[in-house]
Scaffold this active site. Structure first.
Site, PDB file in Angstrom:
ATOM      1  N   THR A   1      -0.428 -23.070  18.944  1.00 25.66           N
ATOM      2  CA  THR A   1      -1.766 -22.719  19.442  1.00 25.66           C
ATOM      3  C   THR A   1      -2.436 -21.681  18.541  1.00 25.66           C
ATOM      4  O   THR A   1      -1.764 -20.813  17.993  1.00 25.66           O
ATOM      5  CB  THR A   1      -1.721 -22.174  20.889  1.00 25.66           C
ATOM      6  OG1 THR A   1      -3.030 -21.698  21.239  1.00 25.66           O
ATOM      7  CG2 THR A   1      -0.738 -21.018  21.052  1.00 25.66           C
ATOM      8  N   GLN A   2      -3.745 -21.811  18.391  1.00 27.39           N
ATOM      9  CA  GLN A   2      -4.454 -20.790  17.617  1.00 27.39           C
ATOM     10  C   GLN A   2      -4.793 -19.566  18.481  1.00 27.39           C
ATOM     11  O   GLN A   2      -5.323 -18.581  17.968  1.00 27.39           O
ATOM     12  CB  GLN A   2      -5.674 -21.353  16.889  1.00 27.39           C
ATOM     13  CG  GLN A   2      -6.587 -22.245  17.684  1.00 27.39           C
ATOM     14  CD  GLN A   2      -7.699 -22.825  16.816  1.00 27.39           C
ATOM     15  OE1 GLN A   2      -8.777 -22.278  16.811  1.00 27.39           O
ATOM     16  NE2 GLN A   2      -7.466 -23.920  16.127  1.00 27.39           N
ATOM     17  N   CYS A   3      -4.435 -19.620  19.779  1.00 32.30           N
ATOM     18  CA  CYS A   3      -4.571 -18.421  20.614  1.00 32.30           C
ATOM     19  C   CYS A   3      -3.529 -17.409  20.150  1.00 32.30           C
ATOM     20  O   CYS A   3      -2.445 -17.795  19.715  1.00 32.30           O
ATOM     21  CB  CYS A   3      -4.274 -18.727  22.076  1.00 32.30           C
ATOM     22  SG  CYS A   3      -5.481 -19.781  22.857  1.00 32.30           S
TER      23      CYS A   3
ATOM     24  N   THR B   1       0.813  -1.219   0.000  1.00 30.69           N
ATOM     25  CA  THR B   1       0.000   0.000   0.000  1.00 30.69           C
ATOM     26  C   THR B   1       0.841   1.261   0.000  1.00 30.69           C
ATOM     27  O   THR B   1       0.491   2.259  -0.637  1.00 30.69           O
ATOM     28  CB  THR B   1      -0.901   0.022   1.260  1.00 30.69           C
ATOM     29  OG1 THR B   1      -1.758  -1.100   1.205  1.00 30.69           O
ATOM     30  CG2 THR B   1      -1.751   1.273   1.331  1.00 30.69           C
TER      31      THR B   1
ATOM     32  N   THR C   1       2.623 -10.614  14.157  1.00 26.59           N
ATOM     33  CA  THR C   1       1.471 -11.085  13.400  1.00 26.59           C
ATOM     34  C   THR C   1       0.603  -9.872  13.069  1.00 26.59           C
ATOM     35  O   THR C   1       0.548  -8.911  13.848  1.00 26.59           O
ATOM     36  CB  THR C   1       0.720 -12.161  14.233  1.00 26.59           C
ATOM     37  OG1 THR C   1      -0.268 -12.759  13.433  1.00 26.59           O
ATOM     38  CG2 THR C   1       0.078 -11.598  15.484  1.00 26.59           C
TER      39      THR C   1
ATOM     40  N   ASP D   1       0.033  -7.140   4.560  1.00 22.91           N
ATOM     41  CA  ASP D   1      -0.749  -8.384   4.645  1.00 22.91           C
ATOM     42  C   ASP D   1       0.108  -9.601   5.004  1.00 22.91           C
ATOM     43  O   ASP D   1      -0.284 -10.425   5.829  1.00 22.91           O
ATOM     44  CB  ASP D   1      -1.488  -8.655   3.332  1.00 22.91           C
ATOM     45  CG  ASP D   1      -2.658  -7.688   3.123  1.00 22.91           C
ATOM     46  OD1 ASP D   1      -2.977  -6.940   4.078  1.00 22.91           O
ATOM     47  OD2 ASP D   1      -3.241  -7.681   2.026  1.00 22.91           O
TER      48      ASP D   1
ATOM     49  N   ASP E   1       1.345  -6.423  -4.557  1.00 22.89           N
ATOM     50  CA  ASP E   1       0.551  -6.470  -3.332  1.00 22.89           C
ATOM     51  C   ASP E   1       1.090  -7.700  -2.598  1.00 22.89           C
ATOM     52  O   ASP E   1       1.295  -8.752  -3.210  1.00 22.89           O
ATOM     53  CB  ASP E   1      -0.926  -6.672  -3.695  1.00 22.89           C
ATOM     54  CG  ASP E   1      -1.833  -6.665  -2.484  1.00 22.89           C
ATOM     55  OD1 ASP E   1      -2.732  -5.811  -2.434  1.00 22.89           O
ATOM     56  OD2 ASP E   1      -1.669  -7.528  -1.586  1.00 22.89           O
ATOM     57  N   SER E   2       1.329  -7.579  -1.308  1.00 21.37           N
ATOM     58  CA  SER E   2       2.041  -8.660  -0.618  1.00 21.37           C
ATOM     59  C   SER E   2       1.230  -9.954  -0.516  1.00 21.37           C
ATOM     60  O   SER E   2       1.756 -10.978  -0.106  1.00 21.37           O
ATOM     61  CB  SER E   2       2.499  -8.209   0.767  1.00 21.37           C
ATOM     62  OG  SER E   2       1.432  -8.192   1.672  1.00 21.37           O
ATOM     63  N   SER E   3      -0.033  -9.918  -0.910  1.00 15.67           N
ATOM     64  CA  SER E   3      -0.785 -11.176  -0.960  1.00 15.67           C
ATOM     65  C   SER E   3      -0.229 -12.069  -2.060  1.00 15.67           C
ATOM     66  O   SER E   3      -0.496 -13.266  -2.096  1.00 15.67           O
ATOM     67  CB  SER E   3      -2.266 -10.902  -1.217  1.00 15.67           C
ATOM     68  OG  SER E   3      -2.745 -10.103  -0.175  1.00 15.67           O
TER      69      SER E   3
END
Ligand code: ASP
Length: 342
Positions: free
Chosen positions: A278-280, A15, A167, A92, A59-61
């Site tokens: 972990t997804q936490c 961006t 993250t 991203d 675009d970093s995607s």
């Protein structure tokens, strides 16, 4: 004699350097030379800045491991001439790229600072200028003619983080990143507050070694209540698959259904490296704390401890590309290589 720090600005896209397409109204990357025209302030910085741009900024995607190789090659080829590197990158997938580069650049002794922005540099309310200017200042920090920062970092909205601890947490706020399990390395306010005691302590003074060609025969599997046997089976039977990061619940917990455990047992028996994360967003895997993780521990799953999914999947790609012996894979994965886990 102390000379000005030499910084190489590497523009990959994102961006920060985008503009609106007249026809569709969608944001797309534009020519890098325009980016510099937009920030004359850069000339006021007490360092020498040179720039290199991806031929086709993205675009970093659209980022992929070949582009990580490209970034690593640019850094490798300019390593001896520059004191620090600032990588302009879309937000991203910035945490994936920063994590990957941290593993690829072994014995790094200079700063590699990823940054970007939520609004294009030409936008009146842009966050790009502060991010870019401070990232360059941080990359220029020197003590006794040596770079203060010697690791891959991510700078965004007044905070400098270890890249492989980050993250992306928000698609709207300027404060788009978090480092849930490791404090910020520096904070920019009226003064730049640097926490030197948190910097990555390298064990050796060896020369930079750049590792490329990460192994992409990997997968991230996020558990959810209702995941069924057919889905799990089809994942573990992906041809040539070598490793999976399983995002489990809480402290590394998963269903105790026989079919679930049997599938993971089969994966391990087939030589797959299975990492439990972990997804936490914060906290650590601790297999054996609950009955729902005892079987996973018995199967010998690798504990990702408090690693992020971004760092886990890139570490897995990196280690698989290094042909690490099966017998030491788990031990090495569970050891901090670049400060990515506690
Ligand atoms: N979609 C953009 C990208 O990641 C978002 C950004 O740059 O912040 O390239």
């Amino acid at each position: 004699m102390s000379s000005k720090a030499k910084i190489l600005l590497i523009y990959t896209g994102g961006t920060i350097g985008m503009m609106k397409d007249f026809e569709t109204g969608a944001l797309k990357a534009f020519n890098f030379s325009k980016l510099l025209q937009r920030i004359p302030e850069l000339r006021q910085l007490d360092c020498e800045i040179e720039t290199v741009s991806f031929e086709n900024p993205i675009d970093s995607s659209n980022i992929n491991p070949e582009m990580w190789d490209k970034m690593a090659t640019i850094i490798e080829e300019h390593y001896s001439v520059y004191d620090g590197f600032v990588v302009l990158h879309g937000s991203d997938t910035m945490s994936y790229s920063a994590s990957a580069l941290s593993f690829m650049l072994e014995n790094l002794a200079k700063p590699v600072i990823f940054t970007g922005s939520q609004l294009p540099i030409g936008d009146l309310r842009t966050d790009a200028k502060e991010n870019l200017i401070t990232a360059i200042q941080i990359a220029s920090l020197q003590e006794k003619n040596k770079p203060v920062i010697q690791e891959v970092c991510l700078y965004f909205e007044y905070k400098l983080y270890r890249g492989n601890r980050t993250t992306k947490i928000n698609a709207e706020h300027f404060n788009a990143f978090a480092s849930p399990n490791f404090p910020a390395l520096a904070e920019s306010g009226v003064h730049l507050k640097v926490e030197q005691n948190l910097f990555f302590q390298k064990k050796s003074r060896k020369k930079l070694v750049v590792h490329k060609n990460l192994d992409t025969n990997v997968f991230v599997l996020k558990l959810f209540p209702g995941i069924n046997e057919a889905a799990l089976q089809s994942i573990i039977q992906i041809p040539n698959l070598k490793g999976i990061v399983v995002e489990t619940y809480g402290a590394g917990n998963a269903p105790t259904d026989e079919w679930f455990i049997r599938a993971l047992e089969m994966a391990v028996a087939n030589g797959l490296q299975v990492v439990n994360v972990t997804q936490c967003s914060g906290g650590s895997v601790n297999m054996g704390q609950y009955e729902t993780s005892t079987a996973l521990k018995k199967l010998g799953l690798i504990s990702g401890k408090d690693i992020t999914t971004e760092a886990a999947i890139t570490k897995l790609m990196y280690m698989l590309s290094q042909n690490v012996a099966a017998s030491s894979f788990k031990t090495i994965f569970e050891t901090s290589l670049r400060g990515e886990l506690t």
